[in-house]
Design a protein around this motif. Structure first.
Motif, PDB file in Angstrom:
ATOM      1  N   GLN A 296       0.820  -1.267  -0.183  1.00  0.00           N
ATOM      2  CA  GLN A 296       0.005   0.203   0.074  1.00  0.00           C
ATOM      3  C   GLN A 296       0.953   1.500   0.100  1.00  0.00           C
ATOM      4  O   GLN A 296       1.872   1.212   0.617  1.00  0.00           O
ATOM      5  CB  GLN A 296      -0.940   0.087   1.304  1.00  0.00           C
ATOM      6  CG  GLN A 296      -1.956   1.096   1.380  1.00  0.00           C
ATOM      7  CD  GLN A 296      -2.777   1.178   2.287  1.00  0.00           C
ATOM      8  OE1 GLN A 296      -2.678   0.255   3.354  1.00  0.00           O
ATOM      9  NE2 GLN A 296      -3.677   2.285   2.672  1.00  0.00           N
ATOM     10  N   LEU A 297       0.399   2.384  -0.775  1.00  0.00           N
ATOM     11  CA  LEU A 297       1.337   3.509  -1.043  1.00  0.00           C
ATOM     12  C   LEU A 297       0.760   4.446   0.315  1.00  0.00           C
ATOM     13  O   LEU A 297      -0.276   4.207   0.573  1.00  0.00           O
ATOM     14  CB  LEU A 297       1.063   4.302  -2.167  1.00  0.00           C
ATOM     15  CG  LEU A 297       1.449   3.407  -3.582  1.00  0.00           C
ATOM     16  CD1 LEU A 297       1.146   4.158  -4.947  1.00  0.00           C
ATOM     17  CD2 LEU A 297       2.911   2.913  -3.357  1.00  0.00           C
ATOM     18  N   ARG A 298       1.695   5.347   0.676  1.00  0.00           N
ATOM     19  CA  ARG A 298       1.742   6.154   1.665  1.00  0.00           C
ATOM     20  C   ARG A 298       1.998   7.515   0.896  1.00  0.00           C
ATOM     21  O   ARG A 298       2.865   7.826   0.455  1.00  0.00           O
ATOM     22  CB  ARG A 298       2.537   5.780   2.945  1.00  0.00           C
ATOM     23  CG  ARG A 298       2.388   7.021   3.993  1.00  0.00           C
ATOM     24  CD  ARG A 298       3.671   6.586   4.814  1.00  0.00           C
ATOM     25  NE  ARG A 298       3.883   7.767   5.843  1.00  0.00           N
ATOM     26  CZ  ARG A 298       4.755   7.886   6.736  1.00  0.00           C
ATOM     27  NH1 ARG A 298       5.801   7.022   6.763  1.00  0.00           N
ATOM     28  NH2 ARG A 298       4.948   8.845   7.594  1.00  0.00           N
ATOM     29  N   THR A 299       1.075   8.577   1.461  1.00  0.00           N
ATOM     30  CA  THR A 299       1.123   9.950   1.046  1.00  0.00           C
ATOM     31  C   THR A 299       1.702  10.999   2.316  1.00  0.00           C
ATOM     32  O   THR A 299       1.100  10.775   3.315  1.00  0.00           O
ATOM     33  CB  THR A 299       0.199  10.567   0.235  1.00  0.00           C
ATOM     34  OG1 THR A 299      -0.278   9.866  -0.731  1.00  0.00           O
ATOM     35  CG2 THR A 299       0.322  11.957  -0.059  1.00  0.00           C
ATOM     36  N   LEU A 300       2.773  11.814   2.180  1.00  0.00           N
ATOM     37  CA  LEU A 300       3.487  12.431   3.222  1.00  0.00           C
ATOM     38  C   LEU A 300       3.455  13.868   2.524  1.00  0.00           C
ATOM     39  O   LEU A 300       4.044  14.028   1.479  1.00  0.00           O
ATOM     40  CB  LEU A 300       4.546  11.942   3.784  1.00  0.00           C
ATOM     41  CG  LEU A 300       5.411  12.609   4.703  1.00  0.00           C
ATOM     42  CD1 LEU A 300       4.339  12.650   5.827  1.00  0.00           C
ATOM     43  CD2 LEU A 300       6.786  12.118   5.017  1.00  0.00           C
ATOM     44  N   LEU A 301       3.177  15.127   3.528  1.00  0.00           N
ATOM     45  CA  LEU A 301       3.409  16.227   3.117  1.00  0.00           C
ATOM     46  C   LEU A 301       4.715  16.969   3.912  1.00  0.00           C
ATOM     47  O   LEU A 301       4.823  16.677   5.198  1.00  0.00           O
ATOM     48  CB  LEU A 301       2.437  17.269   3.386  1.00  0.00           C
ATOM     49  CG  LEU A 301       0.941  16.952   2.732  1.00  0.00           C
ATOM     50  CD1 LEU A 301      -0.010  17.612   3.094  1.00  0.00           C
ATOM     51  CD2 LEU A 301       1.217  16.805   1.421  1.00  0.00           C
ATOM     52  N   VAL A 302       5.795  17.209   3.110  1.00  0.00           N
ATOM     53  CA  VAL A 302       6.889  17.557   3.780  1.00  0.00           C
ATOM     54  C   VAL A 302       7.053  19.077   3.712  1.00  0.00           C
ATOM     55  O   VAL A 302       7.357  19.630   2.420  1.00  0.00           O
ATOM     56  CB  VAL A 302       8.124  17.065   3.243  1.00  0.00           C
ATOM     57  CG1 VAL A 302       9.407  17.214   3.884  1.00  0.00           C
ATOM     58  CG2 VAL A 302       7.976  15.486   3.203  1.00  0.00           C
ATOM     59  N   PRO A 303       6.586  19.991   4.619  1.00  0.00           N
ATOM     60  CA  PRO A 303       7.123  21.589   4.498  1.00  0.00           C
ATOM     61  C   PRO A 303       8.423  21.846   4.373  1.00  0.00           C
ATOM     62  O   PRO A 303       9.311  21.273   5.308  1.00  0.00           O
ATOM     63  CB  PRO A 303       6.047  22.176   5.800  1.00  0.00           C
ATOM     64  CG  PRO A 303       6.340  20.991   6.695  1.00  0.00           C
ATOM     65  CD  PRO A 303       6.287  19.564   5.898  1.00  0.00           C
ATOM     66  N   ILE A 304       8.747  22.627   3.473  1.00  0.00           N
ATOM     67  CA  ILE A 304      10.152  23.222   3.507  1.00  0.00           C
ATOM     68  C   ILE A 304      10.232  24.437   4.219  1.00  0.00           C
ATOM     69  O   ILE A 304       9.584  25.508   3.682  1.00  0.00           O
ATOM     70  CB  ILE A 304      10.551  23.193   1.964  1.00  0.00           C
ATOM     71  CG1 ILE A 304      10.411  21.715   1.447  1.00  0.00           C
ATOM     72  CG2 ILE A 304      12.128  23.484   1.702  1.00  0.00           C
ATOM     73  CD1 ILE A 304      11.255  20.398   2.216  1.00  0.00           C
ATOM     74  N   SER A 305      11.147  24.834   4.681  1.00  0.00           N
ATOM     75  CA  SER A 305      11.385  26.074   5.692  1.00  0.00           C
ATOM     76  C   SER A 305      12.422  27.127   4.810  1.00  0.00           C
ATOM     77  O   SER A 305      12.082  28.282   4.748  1.00  0.00           O
ATOM     78  CB  SER A 305      11.754  25.683   7.067  1.00  0.00           C
ATOM     79  OG  SER A 305      10.772  25.161   7.729  1.00  0.00           O
ATOM     80  N   TYR A 306      13.579  26.614   4.682  1.00  0.00           N
ATOM     81  CA  TYR A 306      14.448  27.488   4.135  1.00  0.00           C
ATOM     82  C   TYR A 306      14.889  27.319   2.673  1.00  0.00           C
ATOM     83  O   TYR A 306      15.778  28.197   2.149  1.00  0.00           O
ATOM     84  CB  TYR A 306      15.882  27.081   5.144  1.00  0.00           C
ATOM     85  CG  TYR A 306      15.651  27.226   6.582  1.00  0.00           C
ATOM     86  CD1 TYR A 306      15.280  28.357   7.017  1.00  0.00           C
ATOM     87  CD2 TYR A 306      15.497  26.119   7.414  1.00  0.00           C
ATOM     88  CE1 TYR A 306      15.106  28.627   8.425  1.00  0.00           C
ATOM     89  CE2 TYR A 306      15.332  26.364   8.670  1.00  0.00           C
ATOM     90  CZ  TYR A 306      15.014  27.341   9.226  1.00  0.00           C
ATOM     91  OH  TYR A 306      14.583  27.624  10.669  1.00  0.00           O
ATOM     92  N   ALA A 307      14.541  26.442   2.049  1.00  0.00           N
ATOM     93  CA  ALA A 307      15.034  26.120   0.538  1.00  0.00           C
ATOM     94  C   ALA A 307      13.672  26.179  -0.183  1.00  0.00           C
ATOM     95  O   ALA A 307      12.615  26.180   0.193  1.00  0.00           O
ATOM     96  CB  ALA A 307      15.573  24.753   0.431  1.00  0.00           C
ATOM     97  N   LYS A 308      13.610  26.296  -1.451  1.00  0.00           N
ATOM     98  CA  LYS A 308      12.580  26.297  -2.409  1.00  0.00           C
ATOM     99  C   LYS A 308      12.501  24.717  -2.615  1.00  0.00           C
ATOM    100  O   LYS A 308      13.093  23.933  -3.112  1.00  0.00           O
ATOM    101  CB  LYS A 308      13.024  27.072  -3.745  1.00  0.00           C
ATOM    102  CG  LYS A 308      13.256  28.523  -3.711  1.00  0.00           C
ATOM    103  CD  LYS A 308      13.532  29.156  -4.954  1.00  0.00           C
ATOM    104  CE  LYS A 308      13.602  30.448  -5.044  1.00  0.00           C
ATOM    105  NZ  LYS A 308      13.858  31.306  -6.289  1.00  0.00           N
ATOM    106  N   ALA A 309      11.124  24.531  -2.509  1.00  0.00           N
ATOM    107  CA  ALA A 309      10.645  23.110  -2.783  1.00  0.00           C
ATOM    108  C   ALA A 309      10.810  22.519  -3.977  1.00  0.00           C
ATOM    109  O   ALA A 309      11.139  21.585  -4.447  1.00  0.00           O
ATOM    110  CB  ALA A 309       9.249  22.944  -2.431  1.00  0.00           C
ATOM    111  N   ALA A 310      10.822  23.482  -5.152  1.00  0.00           N
ATOM    112  CA  ALA A 310      11.003  22.955  -6.474  1.00  0.00           C
ATOM    113  C   ALA A 310      12.660  22.705  -6.536  1.00  0.00           C
ATOM    114  O   ALA A 310      12.970  21.797  -7.526  1.00  0.00           O
ATOM    115  CB  ALA A 310      10.542  24.029  -7.372  1.00  0.00           C
TER     116      ALA A 310
END
Length: 590
Positions: A296-310
């Protein structure tokens, strides 16, 4: 009865430690008795004074760092050269405890992260770091917790123990434990060159025409490992004669002679043919891939604070499975990871380690210019002579002017009328120019600070026979252009361009003197470096007067004048760089 004296060889020498069974007072008393009873021991009073003299403070040092478990109890045991002084900081939001050890150094071999996720412990990971140099040495221990457990700290003269209570977190057992992530466990390539052997030596091993399985069991008894031999392992060992050979080397030689291999599971060695081990590995890998396809797949949200997520998202794509995906939400600067649980956890750790606060560097340049000029003029000038040469009558009048010049008139009505101006004066000028541009910038980013002064110079142009006067704008700039790069040890490398333009002279004859330097420099955090300097010295002398008469001894002084001019110009450029957030930028979060 006289008390026994200490022998002279019993005196504590340089660098020796007095046993703990004797107190300082007892040792000093024994040394004093020795001095009273033996007149030949002249070094004892000096030794007592040396012991009583205050010693300079030496930085403490970490000697060991261990993680231990005792049932449900977990401990971090730290060894020091002396009793440490520390400060503890807790952050319940991120479940982190930081211990800062003052005046303490940590060797490079202990500066790393210790992963304890395989244990049922409230500690997920702990890291020992050495803070960048900018004062007294400091070491930091960062403990990342799974749950908010409160530890107890016990101290000793040479150590510190941090004890954590039992954990509610339980680690699921694996089907096979090994150093590799392969389902087959720790399969080792015994046919690779350069392999080292550290096993217990076998004093003597003599074998002739013996069964291969019996030979392997004999070696396993010396090794302390359990051994399992497959049914496909058959044959005999012809002749084997070894003496003082490590058991693992003897084990490898026997396997190589029969084209065999082994897999280690904990303290069990399983021996088989190379073909059977390869087939088992391929089958286990196929089973693992099949399991991943249906997991089963799992989805996780990872907030980025100091860098650009892209910019950070592509770093984790290499860890994904074929079913995994990474997306970026630019509005919230968040990375969305979708994959199986093991891969998602690994990608999350990677992003947490990369998303650290970048170092902010304060850079200050000082341009110091010192101008010194000295002028001296002495002698006679402006000589006039009449046509009368009869009779001599000398009169003298002196008029001293504010500028330092004096006029002397000698008149001879019947002989001559002679007038001279006597000049004597000194002029000393000292000018100190200081420019101090400063700027703060994030590491690996370019920063520019500029200050300008504009003025207009009248210029004349001829157009159609008519002289036209126009105003030309001229700008003098003071600028600092710098790009800092911060290394892992806290040193700062910078590409620097500094320019200082100074306007001089009256408005109609305005000129601009330029002072500039471009260089690459590497300095430690908080240090100041001299990155440039110019020294210029001009010395000139001049003599003027009446030809021929100015060279006559004594009399020539009244028909000549001398001047001396000495000009010195010194320029120095200083550069200071300091990291404004060393603790935040060098903190590692896992």
């Amino acid at each position: 009865m006289t008390e026994p004296l200490l022998a002279q060889e019993d005196l504590p020498g340089e660098g020796e430690i007095v046993p703990e069974t004797q107190s300082e007072a007892e040792v000093d008393a024994a040394l004093e008795r020795l001095a009273e009873g033996n007149e030949n021991v002249a070094a004892v009073p000096a030794r007592i004074a040396e012991r009583k003299a205050p010693r300079a403070a030496v930085a403490n040092q970490v000697t060991s760092l261990d993680f231990r478990t005792d049932g449900p109890i977990s401990r971090i045991v730290i060894g020091f050269q002396s009793r440490p002084a520390y400060r503890e900081t807790r952050n319940d939001q991120v479940k982190q405890i930081v211990y800062l050890f003052e005046n303490t150094e940590t060797p490079q071999r202990l500066q790393r992260a210790y992963d304890t996720t395989e244990f049922s412990s409230p500690i997920a990971l702990f890291t020992m770091l050495q803070m960048p140099q900018g004062g007294p040495p400091q070491s930091k221990l960062i403990v990342q917790l799974r749950e908010g457990k409160v530890p107890t700290v016990s101290m000793s003269d040479r150590g510190m123990t941090i004890t954590f209570p039992s954990s509610d977190y339980k680690v699921e057992p694996r089907a096979a434990t090994s150093d590799s992530e392969s389902p087959m466990g720790g399969e080792e390539n015994i046919y690779a060159s350069g392999k080292t052997f550290n096993g217990k030596p076998i004093q003597r091993l003599e074998i002739k025409n013996s069964d291969i399985q019996d030979v392997l069991r004999l070696i396993a008894k010396t090794s302390g490992y359990n051994i399992v031999v497959g049914d496909d392992v058959q044959g005999k060992v012809g002749t084997l004669s070894l003496e003082n050979v490590p058991w693992d080397q003897a084990f490898t030689l026997v396997l190589q002679s029969k084209k065999l291999g082994y897999v280690r599971h904990g303290n069990v060695l399983r021996v088989g043919t190379l073909s059977s081990l390869k087939a088992e590995k391929e089958e286990a890998l196929a089973n693992e891939l099949s399991r991943i396809k249906v997991e089963q797949l799992r989805t996780l949200l990872v907030p980025i604070s100091y860098a650009k997520a892209a910019d950070l998202a592509p770093r984790g794509k290499s860890l994904l499975t074929d079913r995994g995906a990474i997306e970026v939400d630019t509005r919230t600067n968040t990375i969305i990871v979708k994959d199986i649980d093991k891969v998602v956890t690994r990608v999350q750790k990677l992003f947490a380690a990369l998303d650290t606060q970048p170092p902010r560097v304060s850079i200050s340049a000082k341009i110091v210019e010192m101008l010194s000029s000295f002028t001296r003029t002495i002698g006679f000038s402006h000589i006039g002579l009449s046509q009368n040469f009869s009779g001599v009558n000398l009169t003298e009048s002196i008029d001293i002017k504010v500028a330092g010049n004096s006029t002397t008139t000698i008149s001879a009505p019947n002989f001559a009328n002679l007038q001279t101006i006597f000049q004597m004066g000194e002029l000393e000028n000292k000018v100190k120019i200081l420019a101090n541009p400063s700027v703060s910038v994030t590491a690996n980013q370019q920063a520019t600070v500029n200050q300008s002064v504009s003025f207009f110079i009248p210029t004349a142009e001829i157009a159609g026979g008519v002289v036209i006067t126009t105003l030309k704008q001229v700008t003098a700039n003071l600028s600092l252009d710098v790009t800092p790069v911060v290394a892992g040890d806290g040193s700062i490398s910078m590409t620097v361009n500094i320019k200082n333009e100074i306007p001089r002279g009256p408005l109609t004859e305005k000129t601009i003197d330029t002072r500039s330097v471009s260089t690459n420099v590497l300095i430690e955090n908080g240090d100041t470096a001299v990155i440039g300097g110019v020294f210029n010295n001009t010395f000139s002398t001049a003599k003027e007067g009446v030809p021929f008469l100015m060279r006559v001894p004594i009399l020539g002084f009244f028909f000549s004048g001398n001047s001396i001019e000495d000009t010195r110009n010194e320029i120095y450029v200083f550069l200071t760089a300091k990291i404004l957030n060393p603790e935040e930028s060098f903190k590692r979060t896992f």
